[in-house]
Write a protein that holds these residues in place. Structure first.
Motif, PDB file in Angstrom:
ATOM      1  N   GLY A  63     -11.056  20.683 -22.139  1.00 55.24           N
ATOM      2  CA  GLY A  63      -9.806  20.305 -21.506  1.00 55.24           C
ATOM      3  C   GLY A  63      -8.674  21.290 -21.754  1.00 55.24           C
ATOM      4  O   GLY A  63      -8.696  22.061 -22.709  1.00 55.24           O
ATOM      5  N   THR A 119     -10.719  18.870 -17.242  1.00 53.36           N
ATOM      6  CA  THR A 119     -10.216  17.763 -18.062  1.00 53.36           C
ATOM      7  C   THR A 119      -8.754  17.965 -18.432  1.00 53.36           C
ATOM      8  O   THR A 119      -8.349  19.050 -18.839  1.00 53.36           O
ATOM      9  CB  THR A 119     -11.048  17.645 -19.358  1.00 53.36           C
ATOM     10  OG1 THR A 119     -12.417  17.440 -19.002  1.00 53.36           O
ATOM     11  CG2 THR A 119     -10.579  16.472 -20.213  1.00 53.36           C
ATOM     12  N   ASP A 120      -7.985  16.894 -18.265  1.00 57.98           N
ATOM     13  CA  ASP A 120      -6.569  16.921 -18.642  1.00 57.98           C
ATOM     14  C   ASP A 120      -6.436  16.518 -20.107  1.00 57.98           C
ATOM     15  O   ASP A 120      -6.552  15.349 -20.452  1.00 57.98           O
ATOM     16  CB  ASP A 120      -5.790  15.952 -17.735  1.00 57.98           C
ATOM     17  CG  ASP A 120      -4.314  15.873 -18.092  1.00 57.98           C
ATOM     18  OD1 ASP A 120      -3.637  14.960 -17.576  1.00 57.98           O
ATOM     19  OD2 ASP A 120      -3.838  16.712 -18.879  1.00 57.98           O
TER      20      ASP A 120
END
Length: 410
Positions: A277, A349-350
């Motif tokens: 992420g 992905t955050d």
């Protein structure tokens, strides 16, 4: 009996398909992240005014974790509660001198309180007390203030030598004035590729040092920002070692408007999970174990600098105005990166916007952020981080975030 069964089954299916709010997490100086069960990017939000400094927003969603009340600086407040079985209500109370902003990014709603920028321009109309003294002139006064208000957006363009050509058609030049204003204004951005020289940074699963990856991304970002009219400086443009203090001293000496430090994350090999992420950090005391772990990893290369910054010096550097600006910059950059990468890649992905005690940011006198562009320890992300096309998209995403921040705050 069969009809009752079908009716109950229909209710169960409807609940399963309904949008859910799974969690809400305060972060930064004055921000809140609300996590939904599915994408909310197309969600229509309609604020309803309660009072001069409060609104509510109803969202058709089920609140899984119960009523929550969050308190922020300057009496700002957010209450999240289930209003009806299908509706969750957000009550937002603006703090003194603050307004709120909302961004929808995939499954997340980001709500941040920011300074009331329009009020900073109100001191110009304030010298209007004479209007109260002369009652006869008061009817003539309304059209007078309207003219300056309409003309203020074009002032930045008219102050430059070239824009006067585009000033006659006021509405149409707006799309073209923003790229023209930035080169004329000359915003200065210092780009800091982390580590370097004797400091490899993290050694990824591809056996490539973090210092090489971040230098390439920083070089692409440098070129991209120059194209957009910014004045840019790099703390290093080759494989050399700089201690943390030298990096921010460089930015301060250049009188930079923004400071962006670029890094790649990693976890020990003993860890069973392989996280991934993009994460963007701004300076503050860490409020989570994860933030502290990342900060310790990035700080460990220079113990002398940590001794140089005494605890008191560190605390004194945390003025609220700079923290707030850094928080806003981090949100815009995180949003820009995610939006750009998701156009061409799956599974981005955050990791969120986070706060942490990064010493490389402590000495900067301007809004500053540290970006963890991905996990060099991830079998998925490490190969991407070494890919030139991916590095260019990362740079464009960061530049998009900087553009958004400058447009709103400068």
């Amino acid at each position: 009996m069969w009809r009752v069964f079908v009716f109950v089954l229909g209710i169960c299916i409807a609940k399963a398909q309904a949008l859910h709010i799974t969690n809400s997490i305060p972060f930064g100086a004055s921000s809140l992240k609300v996590i939904f069960s599915s994408s909310v990017e197309d969600l229509a939000l309609t604020p309803v005014t309660i009072s001069s400094n409060a609104v509510y927003i109803d969202i058709k969603a089920v609140l899984d974790n119960g009523k929550k009340v969050y308190f922020f600086p300057r009496n700002a407040q957010v209450t999240i509660a289930q209003n009806t079985p299908q509706i969750t209500r957000f009550v937002i109370t603006n703090g003194n001198g603050l307004v709120y902003q909302i961004k929808l990014v995939q499954n997340n709603l980001y709500l941040s309180f920011v300074d009331k920028i329009p009020e900073s321009s109100k001191p110009q109309p304030k010298p209007n007390p004479p209007k109260q003294e002369s009652k006869q002139e008061s009817p003539k006064a309304p059209p007078a203030p309207q003219k300056p208000v309409e003309s203020t957006p074009s002032k930045p363009a008219s102050s430059n030598p070239t824009p006067p050509k585009s000033t006659p058609p006021a509405p149409s030049p707006k799309p073209t004035t923003s790229p023209v204003v930035k080169p004329k204004k000359g915003y200065k951005v210092v780009i800091d590729p982390g580590h370097g020289g004797k400091d490899c940074g993290t050694l990824g699963v591809t056996k490539v040092c973090e210092k090489h990856i971040v230098l390439k991304v920083a070089t692409h970002l440098n070129k991209e920002l120059k194209k957009r009219g910014y004045i840019t400086y790099m703390t290093r443009d080759k494989d050399v070692y700089l201690n943390l203090k030298e990096r921010t001293d460089f930015a301060n000496a250049k009188n930079a408007d923004l400071f962006v430090s670029i890094h790649a994350n990693s976890v020990p090999k003993t860890t069973k999970k392989s996280p991934k992420g993009v994460e963007t950090y701004f300076l503050s005391t860490a409020r989570s174990d994860r933030a502290r772990d990342v900060a310790e990893q990035e700080n460990k290369d220079d113990i002398d600098v940590m001794n140089y910054f005494s605890k008191q010096t560190f605390l004194n550097s945390l003025n609220s105005h700079r923290l707030l600006a850094s928080n806003k910059l981090a949100i815009d950059i995180q949003y820009g990166i995610l939006k750009k990468l998701r156009q061409n890649y799956q599974g981005i992905t955050d990791g969120g916007v986070r706060e942490g005690p990064f010493w490389v940011l402590a000495g900067a006198l301007m809004p500053s952020v540290l970006i963890e562009i991905g996990y060099n320890s991830s079998p998925i992300e490490a190969p991407r981080l070494n890919n030139d096309a991916y590095q260019k998209d990362l740079a464009k995403g960061i530049a998009d975030g900087i553009d958004g921040f400058v447009a709103k705050n400068f």
